[in-house]
Write a protein that holds these residues in place. Structure first.
Motif, PDB file in Angstrom:
ATOM      1  N   GLY A  82      78.327   5.197 -36.961  1.00  0.00           N
ATOM      2  CA  GLY A  82      77.224   6.030 -37.407  1.00  0.00           C
ATOM      3  C   GLY A  82      76.125   6.151 -36.379  1.00  0.00           C
ATOM      4  O   GLY A  82      74.951   6.263 -36.721  1.00  0.00           O
ATOM      5  N   THR A  83      76.481   6.140 -35.124  1.00  0.00           N
ATOM      6  CA  THR A  83      75.481   6.215 -34.059  1.00  0.00           C
ATOM      7  C   THR A  83      75.667   7.489 -33.246  1.00  0.00           C
ATOM      8  O   THR A  83      76.663   8.191 -33.386  1.00  0.00           O
ATOM      9  CB  THR A  83      75.565   4.974 -33.148  1.00  0.00           C
ATOM     10  OG1 THR A  83      74.410   4.908 -32.353  1.00  0.00           O
ATOM     11  CG2 THR A  83      76.797   4.983 -32.293  1.00  0.00           C
ATOM     12  N   HIS A  84      74.709   7.782 -32.417  1.00  0.00           N
ATOM     13  CA  HIS A  84      74.762   8.937 -31.533  1.00  0.00           C
ATOM     14  C   HIS A  84      74.629   8.445 -30.101  1.00  0.00           C
ATOM     15  O   HIS A  84      73.959   7.450 -29.838  1.00  0.00           O
ATOM     16  CB  HIS A  84      73.640   9.921 -31.868  1.00  0.00           C
ATOM     17  CG  HIS A  84      73.786  10.476 -33.245  1.00  0.00           C
ATOM     18  ND1 HIS A  84      74.547  11.581 -33.533  1.00  0.00           N
ATOM     19  CD2 HIS A  84      73.289  10.055 -34.433  1.00  0.00           C
ATOM     20  CE1 HIS A  84      74.511  11.820 -34.828  1.00  0.00           C
ATOM     21  NE2 HIS A  84      73.755  10.906 -35.390  1.00  0.00           N
ATOM     22  N   LEU A  85      75.264   9.154 -29.195  1.00  0.00           N
ATOM     23  CA  LEU A  85      75.290   8.728 -27.798  1.00  0.00           C
ATOM     24  C   LEU A  85      74.306   9.519 -26.957  1.00  0.00           C
ATOM     25  O   LEU A  85      74.086  10.701 -27.197  1.00  0.00           O
ATOM     26  CB  LEU A  85      76.694   8.901 -27.217  1.00  0.00           C
ATOM     27  CG  LEU A  85      77.804   8.174 -27.946  1.00  0.00           C
ATOM     28  CD1 LEU A  85      79.141   8.467 -27.282  1.00  0.00           C
ATOM     29  CD2 LEU A  85      77.538   6.695 -28.005  1.00  0.00           C
ATOM     30  N   MET A  86      73.734   8.843 -26.000  1.00  0.00           N
ATOM     31  CA  MET A  86      72.859   9.484 -25.031  1.00  0.00           C
ATOM     32  C   MET A  86      73.334   9.038 -23.654  1.00  0.00           C
ATOM     33  O   MET A  86      73.237   7.860 -23.316  1.00  0.00           O
ATOM     34  CB  MET A  86      71.411   9.067 -25.245  1.00  0.00           C
ATOM     35  CG  MET A  86      70.461   9.718 -24.270  1.00  0.00           C
ATOM     36  SD  MET A  86      68.750   9.308 -24.582  1.00  0.00           S
ATOM     37  CE  MET A  86      68.744   7.569 -24.218  1.00  0.00           C
ATOM     38  N   ALA A  87      73.899   9.953 -22.913  1.00  0.00           N
ATOM     39  CA  ALA A  87      74.393   9.626 -21.581  1.00  0.00           C
ATOM     40  C   ALA A  87      73.336   9.979 -20.553  1.00  0.00           C
ATOM     41  O   ALA A  87      72.591  10.939 -20.713  1.00  0.00           O
ATOM     42  CB  ALA A  87      75.668  10.395 -21.286  1.00  0.00           C
TER      43      ALA A  87
END
Length: 189
Positions: free
Chosen positions: A157-162
């Motif tokens: 349930g997380t979002h990624l930030m590259a």
């Protein structure tokens, strides 16, 4: 009957769309966890390897981080051996290193640290940073690795930030790829 690859892609797509997906709120903050990963390929020897590290807060030394470092083998990672020269597959190998970093980091951090934050992934491969941000890749095996990366993120349930970091700022991950391990805490491997 559909091929094994088509069945696997269909199963992954079904797993991804069956999860409840929330859009991140605009005020969502960046997690205080930090990470970096890298991959290496030596055309002369054919050797391929990946490495990465992660920790909560800013590390003051290599002893502060959880880390991994291993070589890729043709029997376990056949996708890394599809191209004629090892360096031709570096983008996919670096995406794989990001996937391993995310997988291990999400299992070490408290669940509450992954739910309300963007989880950061740093790479010195600018193309992979863009692929993660736009959630798309055109080439095989990068497209499959990217799907798995987002499937793992959705599972938690997380979002990624590259973010892209210059190679000079990714030296710890580079050390892990090159098996320069003495300064890392072996108990955090």
């Amino acid at each position: 009957t559909p091929s094994k690859l088509l069945r696997m892609l269909a199963a992954m797509m079904l797993a991804a769309i069956s999860k409840k997906r929330r859009s991140p709120p605009p005020f969502k903050a960046r997690s205080d966890w930090h990470s970096a990963s890298d991959a290496g390929a030596k055309n002369e020897t054919g050797h391929r390897s990946v490495g990465g590290w992660f920790c909560q807060g800013l590390p003051s030394s290599k002893k502060d981080v959880f880390w991994f470092s291993f070589s890729l083998s043709e029997d376990l990672h056949p996708w890394a051996y599809l191209k004629p020269t090892p360096s031709s597959a570096i983008a996919a190998m670096e995406l794989y290193a990001s996937l391993v970093t995310l997988y291990l980091m999400l299992r070490h951090m408290p669940r509450s640290d992954s739910l309300e934050y963007f989880v950061p992934l740093c790479t010195d491969n600018q193309g992979n940073a863009y692929s993660i941000l736009k959630q798309a890749a055109r080439k095989w095996p990068s497209s499959a690795l990217l799907m798995e990366l987002f499937l793992q993120a959705a599972e938690f349930g997380t979002h990624l930030m590259a973010s892209h970091v210059n190679r000079e700022l990714n030296t710890w991950a580079d050390d892990l790829v090159n098996q320069q391990l003495p300064d890392f805490d072996q108990s955090k491997r």
